[in-house]
Design an enzyme around this catalytic site. Structure first.
Site, PDB file in Angstrom:
ATOM      1  N   GLU A   1     -15.078  -5.222  18.138  1.00 47.93           N
ATOM      2  CA  GLU A   1     -16.129  -5.274  19.145  1.00 47.93           C
ATOM      3  C   GLU A   1     -17.480  -5.461  18.471  1.00 47.93           C
ATOM      4  OE1 GLU A   1     -14.326  -2.416  22.721  1.00 47.93           O
ATOM      5  OE2 GLU A   1     -16.065  -1.757  21.563  1.00 47.93           O
ATOM      6  N   CYS A   2     -18.201  -6.482  18.870  1.00 52.72           N
ATOM      7  CA  CYS A   2     -19.589  -6.705  18.473  1.00 52.72           C
ATOM      8  C   CYS A   2     -19.750  -6.760  16.956  1.00 52.72           C
ATOM      9  CB  CYS A   2     -20.488  -5.642  19.099  1.00 52.72           C
ATOM     10  SG  CYS A   2     -22.233  -6.137  19.206  1.00 52.72           S
ATOM     11  N   ALA A   3     -20.122  -5.679  16.297  1.00 51.06           N
ATOM     12  CA  ALA A   3     -20.258  -5.697  14.837  1.00 51.06           C
ATOM     13  C   ALA A   3     -18.949  -6.107  14.171  1.00 51.06           C
ATOM     14  CB  ALA A   3     -20.707  -4.323  14.334  1.00 51.06           C
TER      15      ALA A   3
ATOM     16  N   LEU B   1     -16.748  -8.127  15.414  1.00 52.96           N
ATOM     17  CA  LEU B   1     -16.669  -9.577  15.578  1.00 52.96           C
ATOM     18  C   LEU B   1     -17.424 -10.280  14.460  1.00 52.96           C
ATOM     19  CD1 LEU B   1     -16.331 -12.268  17.268  1.00 52.96           C
ATOM     20  CD2 LEU B   1     -18.420 -11.577  18.466  1.00 52.96           C
TER      21      LEU B   1
ATOM     22  N   SER C   1     -14.727  -9.755  20.293  1.00 46.28           N
ATOM     23  CA  SER C   1     -15.764 -10.234  21.207  1.00 46.28           C
ATOM     24  C   SER C   1     -16.972  -9.312  21.125  1.00 46.28           C
ATOM     25  CB  SER C   1     -15.248 -10.267  22.652  1.00 46.28           C
ATOM     26  OG  SER C   1     -15.225  -8.962  23.204  1.00 46.28           O
TER      27      SER C   1
END
Length: 467
Positions: free
Chosen positions: A356-358, A360, A445
């Site tokens: 998630e986020c970081a 990704l 994502s």
């Protein structure tokens, strides 16, 4: 402060999971962001703990950073209460679970988000602090920034309470008071409208923690300094807030009747024989994780092990799946790049990977030109634009976590972009656009989700790891 209040605040042994529990609790709110909620809430947690009370810390909304300071102050995990992410029916059960584990709490302190009545855009206050206060039936302690205000502060407090009569305003704490005369003026005005003042903090007494582009710097990145900040906040609250009055207010909350949330029941028990190791990324670069994630994975039959991509050169022995949450990889890009051994292992790892986020960004080829793992064919870069908000998503591709077509609620919070923005098999779709990446057994994502709202994700990941 008299010692009698310590004893009086203790509600006694916690009843069974479904029996009513007289848990004292209070919600710390404000008319808007920046009034000092985190300062007061964190200081209150630490000051009550100094009294020998067991304090359960909670945060309205999806934020990961404030709960880190709460955890440091309270000595137990900071937990989030977000109706958007987990469903309003789980809010009171999650509060009870958090206040029960690892030991029963004497009092729960819930810090709000934004302004008291601010929630999901266009949803009439859904997921606001007021919404959560109603769901957990807790009185509200309003923090008021009194800079350049006199009697108008009373009108503001009255309006915040009258806007939704279902929310019970129990008192205010005056923040950034300019002088003794200013404080007297404010107290007199609030007395006119029968709003109790439980404390007053002067402008010169403020204690601040350093901030960054996404808020405060996480506790894990500056542990010694964070300890000092929390200690100073406890001193501040002890000297400016009537703790006995706060405890009395918290005791006016009715008994909790909702049963405690149970991670084992949520996932349906262990997913199969054996306990596959699931590595959960942590350390200074990856600080964004909800406490319930590890609890759900454990309940589903996994052995959860931590891995710090800044320090560990290999995944934990026997790792069968990896979860890499959010954080600040851009602040540690060079150190992450220098850990070539772990980057290479993740690039070739055969088990399921959730990012998630970081996470990704870490799995891509490069972040601002600095090499990352190369597991995903994308590059990422920092921008000046903040992408922030709740998302109503639909699963776009089957993955180890989700099945195509399932609805999932989450949130975004980042200042980076990736090129491309999604893969051939996107992870999600919302607002008519594909988002994220499903590549083999990788699901990555920008969307942050809370697995208490989607416990099937934990079970499916453990099943995929075991297979």
């Amino acid at each position: 402060m008299s010692p009698r209040s310590d004893e009086a605040a203790t509600p006694g042994p916690t009843p069974g999971p479904a029996a009513p529990w007289a848990l004292p609790r209070v919600v710390v709110a404000a008319p808007a962001s920046g009034h000092g909620k985190t300062t007061i809430a964190t200081g209150l947690l630490a000051a009550l703990r100094r009294r020998g009370l067991t304090v359960s810390p909670h945060k309205v909304g999806p934020d990961y950073i404030d709960p880190g300071y709460h955890a440091l102050a309270a000595g137990r995990p900071g937990r989030n209460l977000d109706p958007w992410l987990v469903g309003e029916e789980r809010i009171a059960p999650l509060l009870r679970h958090g206040a029960s584990a690892p030991t029963p709490a004497d009092i729960a302190v819930v810090e709000g988000v934004m302004g008291l009545h601010d929630g999901a855009v266009g949803r009439r206050g859904h997921a606001s602090t007021a919404h959560v206060a109603r769901l957990v039936e807790a009185p509200v302690l309003l923090v008021l920034d009194t800079t350049a205000q006199g009697r108008s502060a009373a009108a503001l407090a009255l309006g915040m309470a009258a806007f939704d009569p279902r929310v019970r305003l129990g008192g205010v704490i005056l923040n950034r008071v300019g002088s003794p005369r200013h404080e007297t003026l404010l107290r007199d005005a609030l007395a006119e409208v029968d709003v109790p003042v439980l404390g007053a903090v002067t402008r010169t007494a403020e204690v601040a923690a350093p901030s960054r582009h996404l808020g405060l710097v996480p506790v894990a990145e500056r542990a010694p300094e964070s300890v000092a900040v929390v200690r100073a906040l406890a001193d501040l609250v002890e000297s400016t807030v009537d703790l006995d009055a706060v405890l009395d207010l918290a005791r006016t909350a009715p008994s909790l009747t909702a049963p405690a949330w149970d991670p084992v029941a949520a996932v349906g028990g262990p997913a199969g024989a054996g306990r596959p190791v699931v590595a959960l990324a942590g350390g200074a670069a990856f600080t964004f994780s909800y406490a319930e994630t590890a609890e759900l994975l454990t309940a589903a039959g996994a052995t959860v092990a931590s891995v710090d991509p800044l320090r560990d050169s290999a995944l934990p022995a026997g790792t069968r799946a990896v979860v890499i949450g959010g954080g600040f990889p851009e602040a540690y890009a060079d150190q992450l790049a220098a850990n070539t051994a772990l980057r290479a292992e993740l690039a070739d790892f055969a088990g399921p990977v959730v990012a998630e986020c970081a996470g990704l960004l870490y799995l891509g080829r490069a972040l601002d030109g600095v090499p990352m793992c190369g597991r995903l064919d994308l590059t990422a870069r920092m921008t000046g634009r903040l992408t922030l908000g709740y998302r109503d998503a639909v699963v776009a591709s089957d993955s180890p976590l989700h099945r195509a077509g399932e609805p999932v609620r989450g949130h975004e919070f980042h200042r980076t972009v990736t090129d491309p923005g999604h893969g051939d098999a996107p992870a999600w779709r919302w607002d008519g656009q594909n988002r994220g990446f499903v590549a083999g057994r990788v699901h990555a994502s920008y969307l942050h989700t809370h697995w208490a709202g989607h416990p099937e994700a934990a079970r499916r990941l453990v099943e995929a790891a075991a297979s």
